[in-house]
Enzyme design. Structure first.
Site, PDB file in Angstrom:
ATOM      1  N   ARG A 168     -60.408 104.409  20.451  1.00  0.00           N
ATOM      2  CA  ARG A 168     -60.221 103.389  19.415  1.00  0.00           C
ATOM      3  C   ARG A 168     -61.296 103.594  18.360  1.00  0.00           C
ATOM      4  O   ARG A 168     -62.460 103.268  18.565  1.00  0.00           O
ATOM      5  CB  ARG A 168     -60.289 101.989  20.031  1.00  0.00           C
ATOM      6  CG  ARG A 168     -59.177 101.793  21.041  1.00  0.00           C
ATOM      7  CD  ARG A 168     -59.011 100.367  21.496  1.00  0.00           C
ATOM      8  NE  ARG A 168     -58.170 100.359  22.689  1.00  0.00           N
ATOM      9  CZ  ARG A 168     -58.440  99.694  23.802  1.00  0.00           C
ATOM     10  NH1 ARG A 168     -59.513  98.919  23.875  1.00  0.00           N
ATOM     11  NH2 ARG A 168     -57.637  99.766  24.840  1.00  0.00           N
ATOM     12  N   HIS A 278     -49.202  98.304  25.727  1.00  0.00           N
ATOM     13  CA  HIS A 278     -50.568  97.782  25.786  1.00  0.00           C
ATOM     14  C   HIS A 278     -51.037  97.315  24.399  1.00  0.00           C
ATOM     15  O   HIS A 278     -52.188  97.503  24.020  1.00  0.00           O
ATOM     16  CB  HIS A 278     -51.519  98.861  26.334  1.00  0.00           C
ATOM     17  CG  HIS A 278     -52.683  98.323  27.123  1.00  0.00           C
ATOM     18  ND1 HIS A 278     -52.744  98.346  28.485  1.00  0.00           N
ATOM     19  CD2 HIS A 278     -53.835  97.732  26.739  1.00  0.00           C
ATOM     20  CE1 HIS A 278     -53.889  97.816  28.901  1.00  0.00           C
ATOM     21  NE2 HIS A 278     -54.572  97.430  27.855  1.00  0.00           N
TER      22      HIS A 278
HETATM   23  C1  FNR Z   1     -55.470  93.750  26.167  1.00  0.00           C
HETATM   24  N1  FNR Z   1     -54.503  94.116  27.093  1.00  0.00           N
HETATM   25  C2  FNR Z   1     -54.812  94.170  28.437  1.00  0.00           C
HETATM   26  N2  FNR Z   1     -53.847  94.439  29.356  1.00  0.00           N
HETATM   27  C3  FNR Z   1     -54.129  94.461  30.673  1.00  0.00           C
HETATM   28  O1  FNR Z   1     -53.236  94.685  31.478  1.00  0.00           O
HETATM   29  N3  FNR Z   1     -55.410  94.210  31.108  1.00  0.00           N
HETATM   30  C4  FNR Z   1     -56.429  93.953  30.251  1.00  0.00           C
HETATM   31  O2  FNR Z   1     -57.553  93.711  30.656  1.00  0.00           O
HETATM   32  C5  FNR Z   1     -56.133  93.965  28.855  1.00  0.00           C
HETATM   33  N4  FNR Z   1     -57.133  93.751  27.933  1.00  0.00           N
HETATM   34  C6  FNR Z   1     -56.804  93.586  26.596  1.00  0.00           C
HETATM   35  C7  FNR Z   1     -57.801  93.244  25.683  1.00  0.00           C
HETATM   36  C8  FNR Z   1     -57.460  93.020  24.359  1.00  0.00           C
HETATM   37  C9  FNR Z   1     -58.531  92.612  23.398  1.00  0.00           C
HETATM   38  C10 FNR Z   1     -56.117  93.131  23.938  1.00  0.00           C
HETATM   39  C11 FNR Z   1     -55.713  92.847  22.507  1.00  0.00           C
HETATM   40  C12 FNR Z   1     -55.147  93.510  24.825  1.00  0.00           C
HETATM   41  C13 FNR Z   1     -53.099  94.294  26.657  1.00  0.00           C
HETATM   42  C14 FNR Z   1     -52.362  92.962  26.647  1.00  0.00           C
HETATM   43  O3  FNR Z   1     -52.185  92.479  27.946  1.00  0.00           O
HETATM   44  C15 FNR Z   1     -50.985  93.085  25.983  1.00  0.00           C
HETATM   45  O4  FNR Z   1     -50.294  94.187  26.521  1.00  0.00           O
HETATM   46  C16 FNR Z   1     -51.087  93.251  24.467  1.00  0.00           C
HETATM   47  O5  FNR Z   1     -52.132  92.481  23.937  1.00  0.00           O
HETATM   48  C17 FNR Z   1     -49.790  92.826  23.813  1.00  0.00           C
HETATM   49  O6  FNR Z   1     -49.811  93.067  22.464  1.00  0.00           O
HETATM   50  P1  FNR Z   1     -50.129  91.949  21.350  1.00  0.00           P
HETATM   51  O7  FNR Z   1     -49.430  90.670  21.770  1.00  0.00           O
HETATM   52  O8  FNR Z   1     -51.616  91.789  21.334  1.00  0.00           O
HETATM   53  O9  FNR Z   1     -49.580  92.581  20.137  1.00  0.00           O
END
Ligand code: FNR
Length: 390
Positions: A168, A278
């Site tokens: 990222r 994700h």
């Molecule tokens: C995540 N996501 C995520 N997924 C997961 O399974 N375990 C985790 O610890 C995290 N951590 C995480 C941190 C942050 C800051 C973000 C933005 C996302 C992914 C999350 O569960 C999900 O898949 C996405 O956020 C969905 O997309 P939108 O709704 O943010 O567009």
């Protein structure tokens, strides 16, 4: 002016959240991977899905509820797992778990959230799902599952789309790696955000309560080492089969984009397919998650439920995902915008915005429930979406 007038859309919350969260934490929340093409792709692919409004449909009071694995959720959306929520906004997990329980919708607790399954379980009050990053050590795995079970987490969500640390670029630029953000620039960043500091003073320093018992304490460096050594980010299909044996409740595999993979999950006895890229945080060439949904629905038919996330930016997007075959939708960033913008009431505000928007969209389409939505698609998906009966 009421809160609804001042913040009628998720964008209003995002704009205010951005001003209140330290810049490095905002970059962690907001960024996608690489050059962020997939981030845009997720949102644009959703916007391209057009639906027919209805005329002369009579008076409609849509029923938003959905029943999954014997439990009736009031609405077809919930809170996605977000790691380090308490760093982005101190107290975020608490506010979101409570709001979800109040609204009778799912709250998914991340393995790396800043609350453990014990404390968050009390707040989620039976509405919570537990997200697992797969531990290698069978004893740790058993113990984690036992803690989840004992504290009322009814659904296990195993995340399988993080085989390697994501590149990222925005996070690199603000100096965020797997170590504490305590350099002078990070401290300066925090000092510029008094509301965030006040929330930090109220809720205390973020800690990884779920994993601390295995790490031996709150040391952040030790956390990084533990994650690298003890968490298997590339679990095998055998691992999923083992989990299936160990977890007697509903099991969801999160991060599935190909119908073949969804089929394989179903063959192993998985109950829910988490169609997700994700939030575009892992692989920049990944297709938009919504574009993968119809083929996965067609492949699994009624053998599994589909939990969709990635790019949803409102109730109308939720309607689109339901129309293409999702049973339940999760939102990650949107819920954090709410709590960061408005504190704990922001979590309820997001729930209300989404449910108002979804209700409104359904009335526009003459849809009494999610099952009516596929028929409102202007262009049927390339693979006809099928919905299992409620
Ligand atoms: C995540 N996501 C995520 N997924 C997961 O399974 N375990 C985790 O610890 C995290 N951590 C995480 C941190 C942050 C800051 C973000 C933005 C996302 C992914 C999350 O569960 C999900 O898949 C996405 O956020 C969905 O997309 P939108 O709704 O943010 O567009």
């Amino acid at each position: 002016m009421t809160r609804d007038d001042r913040y009628p859309g998720l964008d209003d919350l995002a704009a205010r959240a951005r001003r209140r969260i330290p810049h490095f934490a905002w970059e962690y929340l907001d960024s996608g991977t690489g050059a962020e093409r997939a981030l845009r792709r997720n949102v644009e692919a959703l916007q391209r899905i057009l639906m027919w409004p209805a005329i002369n449909a009579g008076r409609i009071a849509p029923d938003l509820s959905v029943t999954l694995w014997g439990r009736r959720y009031a609405m077809p959306f919930g809170v996605a797992p977000v790691g380090l929520g308490g760093l982005i906004w101190p107290g975020a997990e608490k506010a979101l778990a409570r709001a979800a329980a109040r609204a009778n919708i799912p709250y998914v607790l991340s393995t790396v959230a800043c609350m453990g399954p014990e404390a968050a379980g009390r707040l989620a009050d039976g509405w919570g799902w537990f997200q697992l990053y797969p531990p290698r050590d069978p004893e740790i795995r058993e113990d984690l599952l036992a803690r989840a079970r004992a504290n009322g987490w009814s659904v296990l969500v195993v995340t399988v789309d993080v085989p390697v640390g994501s590149r990222r670029e925005r996070q690199r630029r603000v100096g965020l790696r797997l170590r504490p953000p305590t350099g002078p620039r990070h401290l300066l960043d925090m000092l510029r955000r008094p509301a965030w500091l006040a929330a930090l003073a109220r809720h205390g320093r973020p800690r990884f309560w779920t994993l601390e018992p295995y790490i031996g304490g709150p040391d952040l460096k030790a956390f990084g080492t533990f994650m690298a050594r003890e968490v298997d980010m590339t679990p095998s299909w055998d691992y999923i089969a083992e989990l299936r044996d160990l977890w007697h409740g509903p099991l969801v595999v999160k991060g599935v984009l190909r119908p073949e993979d969804a089929e394989r999950c179903v063959a192993l006895g998985v109950d829910g397919i988490g169609v997700s890229n994700h939030g575009a945080r892992q692989f920049d060439a990944a297709p938009a998650a919504i574009d993968c949904l119809p083929a996965i629905r067609a492949a699994v038919g009624q053998r599994a439920r589909i939990i969709f996330d990635s790019g949803l930016r409102g109730g109308l997007d939720i309607a689109r995902a339901l129309a293409l075959g999702a049973d339940m939708c999760l939102l990650g960033r949107a819920f954090i915008w709410g709590v960061a913008a408005l504190g704990a009431p922001g979590a309820d505000h997001v729930v209300r915005l989404l449910s108002d928007d979804l209700t409104n969209a359904m009335i526009q389409m003459g849809a009494a429930g999610p099952a009516d939505l596929p028929g409102r698609l202007v262009a049927p998906p390339p693979v006809a979406g099928q919905r299992p009966p409620g």
